[in-house]
Motif scaffolding. Structure first.
Motif, PDB file in Angstrom:
ATOM      1  N   ARG A  68     -10.938   9.551  -3.103  1.00 36.25           N
ATOM      2  CA  ARG A  68     -11.315   8.140  -3.121  1.00 36.25           C
ATOM      3  C   ARG A  68     -12.829   7.957  -2.968  1.00 36.25           C
ATOM      4  NH1 ARG A  68      -6.762   8.808  -3.654  1.00 36.25           N
ATOM      5  NH2 ARG A  68      -7.642   9.046  -5.717  1.00 36.25           N
TER       6      ARG A  68
ATOM      7  N   ASN B  73      -5.996   2.512   2.327  1.00 36.43           N
ATOM      8  CA  ASN B  73      -6.604   2.609   1.007  1.00 36.43           C
ATOM      9  C   ASN B  73      -6.656   4.036   0.485  1.00 36.43           C
ATOM     10  OD1 ASN B  73      -7.526  -0.080   0.051  1.00 36.43           O
ATOM     11  ND2 ASN B  73      -8.599  -0.122   2.010  1.00 36.43           N
ATOM     12  N   GLY B  74      -5.983   4.951   1.168  1.00 35.87           N
ATOM     13  CA  GLY B  74      -5.946   6.333   0.704  1.00 35.87           C
ATOM     14  C   GLY B  74      -7.167   7.145   1.083  1.00 35.87           C
TER      15      GLY B  74
ATOM     16  N   TYR C  27     -10.550   1.854  -8.542  1.00 36.06           N
ATOM     17  CA  TYR C  27     -11.166   2.658  -7.477  1.00 36.06           C
ATOM     18  C   TYR C  27     -10.165   3.628  -6.845  1.00 36.06           C
ATOM     19  CZ  TYR C  27     -15.555   0.134  -7.618  1.00 36.06           C
ATOM     20  OH  TYR C  27     -16.770  -0.367  -8.022  1.00 36.06           O
ATOM     21  N   GLN C  28      -8.869   3.378  -7.040  1.00 36.74           N
ATOM     22  CA  GLN C  28      -7.862   4.338  -6.606  1.00 36.74           C
ATOM     23  C   GLN C  28      -7.702   5.472  -7.612  1.00 36.74           C
ATOM     24  OE1 GLN C  28      -5.952   4.347  -3.581  1.00 36.74           O
ATOM     25  NE2 GLN C  28      -7.591   2.930  -3.075  1.00 36.74           N
TER      26      GLN C  28
ATOM     27  N   TRP D 237      -9.425  -2.713  -7.588  1.00 39.94           N
ATOM     28  CA  TRP D 237      -8.869  -1.819  -6.564  1.00 39.94           C
ATOM     29  C   TRP D 237      -8.113  -0.678  -7.224  1.00 39.94           C
ATOM     30  CZ3 TRP D 237      -4.014  -0.085  -5.299  1.00 39.94           C
ATOM     31  CH2 TRP D 237      -3.875   0.560  -4.066  1.00 39.94           C
ATOM     32  N   GLY D 238      -7.296  -1.001  -8.236  1.00 43.66           N
ATOM     33  CA  GLY D 238      -6.559   0.043  -8.923  1.00 43.66           C
ATOM     34  C   GLY D 238      -7.475   1.077  -9.545  1.00 43.66           C
TER      35      GLY D 238
ATOM     36  N   ARG E 288       0.660   7.023  -6.840  1.00 42.48           N
ATOM     37  CA  ARG E 288      -0.612   7.310  -7.487  1.00 42.48           C
ATOM     38  C   ARG E 288      -0.575   7.014  -8.989  1.00 42.48           C
ATOM     39  NH1 ARG E 288      -3.654   6.818  -4.095  1.00 42.48           N
ATOM     40  NH2 ARG E 288      -5.034   6.981  -5.852  1.00 42.48           N
TER      41      ARG E 288
ATOM     42  N   MET F  15       0.799  -1.219   0.000  1.00 46.75           N
ATOM     43  CA  MET F  15       0.000   0.000   0.000  1.00 46.75           C
ATOM     44  C   MET F  15       0.838   1.279   0.000  1.00 46.75           C
ATOM     45  SD  MET F  15      -3.182  -0.737  -0.323  1.00 46.75           S
ATOM     46  CE  MET F  15      -2.768  -2.168  -1.326  1.00 46.75           C
TER      47      MET F  15
ATOM     48  N   GLN G 112       0.334   4.233  -2.797  1.00 45.70           N
ATOM     49  CA  GLN G 112      -0.208   5.524  -2.379  1.00 45.70           C
ATOM     50  C   GLN G 112       0.781   6.659  -2.632  1.00 45.70           C
ATOM     51  OE1 GLN G 112      -3.227   5.884  -1.795  1.00 45.70           O
ATOM     52  NE2 GLN G 112      -3.907   3.819  -1.293  1.00 45.70           N
TER      53      GLN G 112
ATOM     54  N   HIS H 113     -10.570  12.541 -10.830  1.00 39.98           N
ATOM     55  CA  HIS H 113     -10.545  12.856  -9.402  1.00 39.98           C
ATOM     56  C   HIS H 113     -11.373  14.096  -9.081  1.00 39.98           C
ATOM     57  CE1 HIS H 113      -7.122  10.050  -9.547  1.00 39.98           C
ATOM     58  NE2 HIS H 113      -7.452   9.801  -8.291  1.00 39.98           N
TER      59      HIS H 113
ATOM     60  N   PHE I 236     -14.461   4.678  -4.100  1.00 36.20           N
ATOM     61  CA  PHE I 236     -14.122   3.527  -3.260  1.00 36.20           C
ATOM     62  C   PHE I 236     -14.868   3.602  -1.931  1.00 36.20           C
ATOM     63  CE2 PHE I 236     -10.434   0.715  -1.659  1.00 36.20           C
ATOM     64  CZ  PHE I 236     -11.041  -0.412  -2.182  1.00 36.20           C
TER      65      PHE I 236
END
Length: 857
Positions: A446, A404-405, A308-309, A305-306, A233, A226, A230, A369, A449
């Protein structure tokens, strides 16, 4: 000629003339001694090659992220041009600004695109690691013009061996069985293994599929990755897998269903990357497929996951060679060399497109974002986690969200807030939320997510269900692909409110995991470990096994004005061996427990007359055994082993099935049998002697805990429990189609006075992820048979997730947790796997009650 040589040397030094394609001295074979695909590379060989590249080139920097459970390093390579290496801090800072527009403008003219490429998270899916290592070789050593352009315009982070433990286990298996030439026969012992070994090679040390662990981080392989992700990015995240040997290479775009909150940025760029992959594969004459099987509904794969980041999280699935070679059903042999070349081809195309379309990629990434933050400014504005939960699990949840940021705040004072809904989506209006509650604002990068994890329900798209139903009726996979409900409040049994109010709140930032436990207070009479703390049962186990007297209250009570839940652990201060205080203080610290010191045994309220009354029961020493090997389901075994061994530090003897017939089980207080692929096969493997030994041990006082299809084993083969299969028709010849519930949550009813329910203030919402539905026998009530937790009688459907009508019709009143006394012993049965993936924390307490309290209750 002399002047010509000087001019050529000058042009070469200025980079005007291309250098040789790559240095032979730094080729993979020169370092490790074999070509790509000639041998299964171990994680050590890959790491040795990476270290050589870092030492001998100016394009590679390695990052040591941590270690696996078996102590293998988790290494990633940052690969870019020397000029970019000289300004990595600047590039990383800009990447942060792109990933969080609130930090200010980000100049992208000179900003390289950042890619993260990961390989072989399933250990025996070999080609991902090898293909990415081949790409690493090219990026680090080639001076071709296109490669130099890629290095200028990208930062490529390659993490080639996501699961070193699983990979090395399979590599050793293959190395020991390979002949002078690879045998492609599926029956050759280098390619042939049972289901237990297959999952062992696929998974990590505790038999976990860590490709499902990307939001919970129960394992070091995900948790320790993680920080790097993070920090950087990335705009592109690639996960290189394998699938069945008869299939062709898969790349995105995916198929339906799509999660309703899945980011548009990723979905739009799937098309552009998919076109680039198709062009590369067409040019190479390689077959491929897309929009097939794989979907992005569940949020915890590496790729989802990537996305949702905020990145474009993409999946590669290569038809497997299994070992070095495998004959397909069409007679063609697929080799590891061919498989890794296709992984390399796809990854190369991803780097090329990212370099060519860098400006669009970075601009769209930032816009994604901005849109995520904007989305959080309407609808549900924030989520609030109150302290009405197990303190340790609540603290772990906050830490998980931060990894998870996700930004987490804490309420500094009691606050009245309007527009609230509870964790099931029911409107509750206005409530006063206590100081210390944790606040997650939706208007942050995020956002998608946050909504995916904390919303009570993620509805399956309606247009997908008719097609899925048709597949079910044809006996095909409906393509849910994974569970359909995973809401963290339900998974972790947290009290969570969602609010539509945007009112300003008195909050402060939470930096790191919140402190939970405290120092051990003084106590003249006893220390109390409140029952709502799951780990209190583990502490009780260690205290009793260390020789101290411990008791448990199956009743709720009040003492000195404070409420204590059922299952509270009572540790008396008097008449104990020396060292109690130090031992208890260490356990309180280890498990983040809150201990309460009391000076007397009188209670007030509840059903417990006194702390020393007959309503409490003394805990016996416990010695736990867990059965292993085929045909046990390795996932279920691993989840149980991890819960006992890692999550709660309980000494456990892992026993091979073939050893049972010759083992004195009397030395064990509890025997755990996890889910099995086949109850008849389990019976056959144990044999009559093994089964008779288990039955006799139970009747003599043993505590048997069975999970999943092992409930059928205990019911049909051991004949120890009396449950009815809800799918069985009245006519024994009648064939009824069984419908599987794909991971949905349902309401339950609970016998709150039963010891097995200790620690639960109310009936939990539980997940059904199978087709197993059992009903209690239609017999007169008996204290020897207890449906401790049942699915609610008035059940209209799931609380969250999807279930077919046929399942919903049979679930009401069905058994979720069953206890049946047999002679002097008992059987505790859980038809669903309550250790699911190590992150269904809401029912950890139920499993620990069964294992630790069962022999004494």
């Amino acid at each position: 000629m002399r002047y010509l040589m000087i001019v050529l040397a000058l042009l070469s030094s200025l980079g005007i003339l291309a250098q040789p394609a790559q240095s032979d001295d730094l080729a993979f074979k020169s370092v490790v001694g074999y070509e790509f695909g000639e041998r299964i590379a171990t994680s050590y060989d890959v790491r040795r090659y990476m270290e050589t590249l870092e030492r001998e080139t100016d394009r590679v920097t390695l990052v040591h992220q941590g270690e696996s459970y078996e102590g293998r390093p988790l290494i990633a390579a940052i690969i870019t041009s020397p000029d970019n290496h000289a300004r990595l801090d600047e590039i990383q800072e800009t990447a942060q600004r792109l990933g969080d527009p609130r930090l200010g403008d980000a100049e992208i003219d000179n900003q390289p695109a950042v890619l993260w490429l990961g390989g072989s998270i399933h250990g025996f899916e070999l080609s991902g690691t090898d293909g990415l290592t081949k790409l690493m070789e090219e990026l680090a050593t080639s001076d071709a013009d296109e490669v130099l352009d890629w290095l200028d315009n990208t930062v490529v982070i390659i993490d080639p061996t996501l699961n070193p433990d699983g990979r090395d286990a399979f590599a050793m298996f293959n190395h020991q069985r390979i002949g002078s030439e690879p045998n492609p026969s599926q029956k050759d012992w280098s390619n042939d293994f049972d289901g237990w070994d297959a999952l062992g090679f696929r998974t990590s040390h505790y038999f976990f599929d860590i490709n499902r662990d990307w939001f919970a981080h129960t394992h070091p392989e995900t948790r320790q990755r993680m920080p790097l992700l993070q920090e950087w990015r990335p705009q592109v995240v690639v996960d290189a897998h394998e699938m069945g040997h008869d299939t062709e290479f898969y790349f995105d775009p995916p198929t339906e269903p799509r999660n309703p909150v899945f980011p548009d940025f990723a979905w739009d760029w799937f098309e552009r990357f998919g076109a680039a992959y198709a062009d590369a594969f067409d040019e190479a004459g390689v077959e491929y497929t897309k929009r097939d099987i794989f979907n992005y509904f569940y949020p915890a794969y590496t790729t989802s996951w990537g996305s949702y980041q905020g990145a474009v999280g993409m999946l590669y699935e290569q038809g497997s060679s299994r070992g070095l070679a495998m004959e397909r059903s069409d007679g063609v042999t697929r080799t590891l060399k061919e498989a890794l070349d296709q992984q390399y081809l796809a990854a190369r195309a991803a780097v090329d497109l990212s370099a060519r379309e860098r400006m669009d990629l970075l601009s769209d990434y930032r816009q994604g974002h901005e849109e995520a933050i904007s989305d959080g400014e309407s609808g549900t504005r924030r989520y609030i986690l109150t302290s009405n939960a197990d303190p340790q699990i609540l603290a772990e949840t906050v830490a998980m969200l931060q990894r998870n940021g996700i930004e987490v705040l804490r309420l500094d004072e009691d606050t009245r807030l309007r527009g609230l809904s509870d964790r099931e989506g029911n409107r509750v209006g206005t409530e006063t939320l206590p100081a210390g509650s944790f606040v997650i604002e939706a208007a942050q990068p995020r956002n998608r997510f946050i909504r995916a994890l904390l919303e009570p329900e993620t509805p399956v798209p309606e247009d997908f269900l008719p097609e899925a139903r048709e597949r079910v009726e044809r006996g095909e996979n409906p393509r849910f692909y994974d569970i359909t409900a995973w809401s963290i409040p339900l998974m972790f049994d947290l009290e969570v409110f969602a609010s539509t109010s945007g009112a300003s709140l008195p909050v402060s930032e939470v930096d790191g995991r919140p402190a939970v436990g405290g120092d051990l207070p003084d106590a003249n009479y006893a220390w109390l470990l409140d029952g709502r703390q799951t780990a209190a049962v583990a502490a009780a186990h260690h205290l009793r096994n260390a020789g101290y007297r411990v008791s448990v209250s199956p009743r709720a009570f009040r003492h000195d004005g404070q409420a204590f839940a059922t299952g509270t652990v009572i540790v008396r201060a008097g008449k104990q061996p020396e060292g109690l205080r130090d031992t208890l203080a260490e356990l309180v610290s280890r498990y983040d427990l809150q201990a309460h010191g009391v000076d007397g045994g009188r209670t007030a309220g509840g059903d417990l007359p006194a702390l020393g009354g007959a309503a409490t029961f003394s805990l016996a020493k416990s010695n736990i055994a867990l059965l292993a090997e085929h045909p046990m389901h390795a996932y279920s075994f691993g989840w149980a082993w991890h819960t006992l061994d890692q999550a709660y530090d309980l000494d456990t003897t892992v026993m091979r099935l073939e050893s049972v017939a010759g083992t004195r089980l009397e030395s064990f207080s509890t025997l755990v049998i996890a889910d099995t692929f086949s109850a008849p096969a389990l019976a056959e493997r144990l044999g009559e002697d093994g089964m008779e030994r288990i039955k006799r041990w139970v009747r003599d006082g043993g505590n048997l805990v069975v999970i999943g299809d092992s409930v059928n084993f205990a019911r049909e083969h051991l004949e120890l429990i009396d449950l009815t299969d809800a799918w069985e028709g009245e006519d024994e010849d009648e064939v009824v189609q069984r419908f599987t519930v794909p991971g949905a949550f349902f309401a339950t009813e609970m016998d709150e006075r039963h010891w097995l329910a200790g620690g639960f203030a109310q009936a939990p919402k539980v997940m059904v992820n199978s087709g197993r539905i059992f009903q209690a026998p239609d017999k007169p009530a008996s204290p020897a048979r207890n449906a401790v937790i049942r699915y609610a009688q008035e059940l209209e459907g799931p609380v969250a997730g999807h279930a077919w009508d046929e399942s919903v019709e049979r679930l009401p009143g069905g058994v979720f947790a069953w206890e049946e006394q047999v002679g002097n012993g008992r059987v505790v049965a859980f038809p669903e796997d309550i250790n699911f993936r190590g992150y269904w924390r809401a029912v950890d307490r139920l499993f620990l009650n069964a294992v630790i309290l069962g022999p004494s209750a």
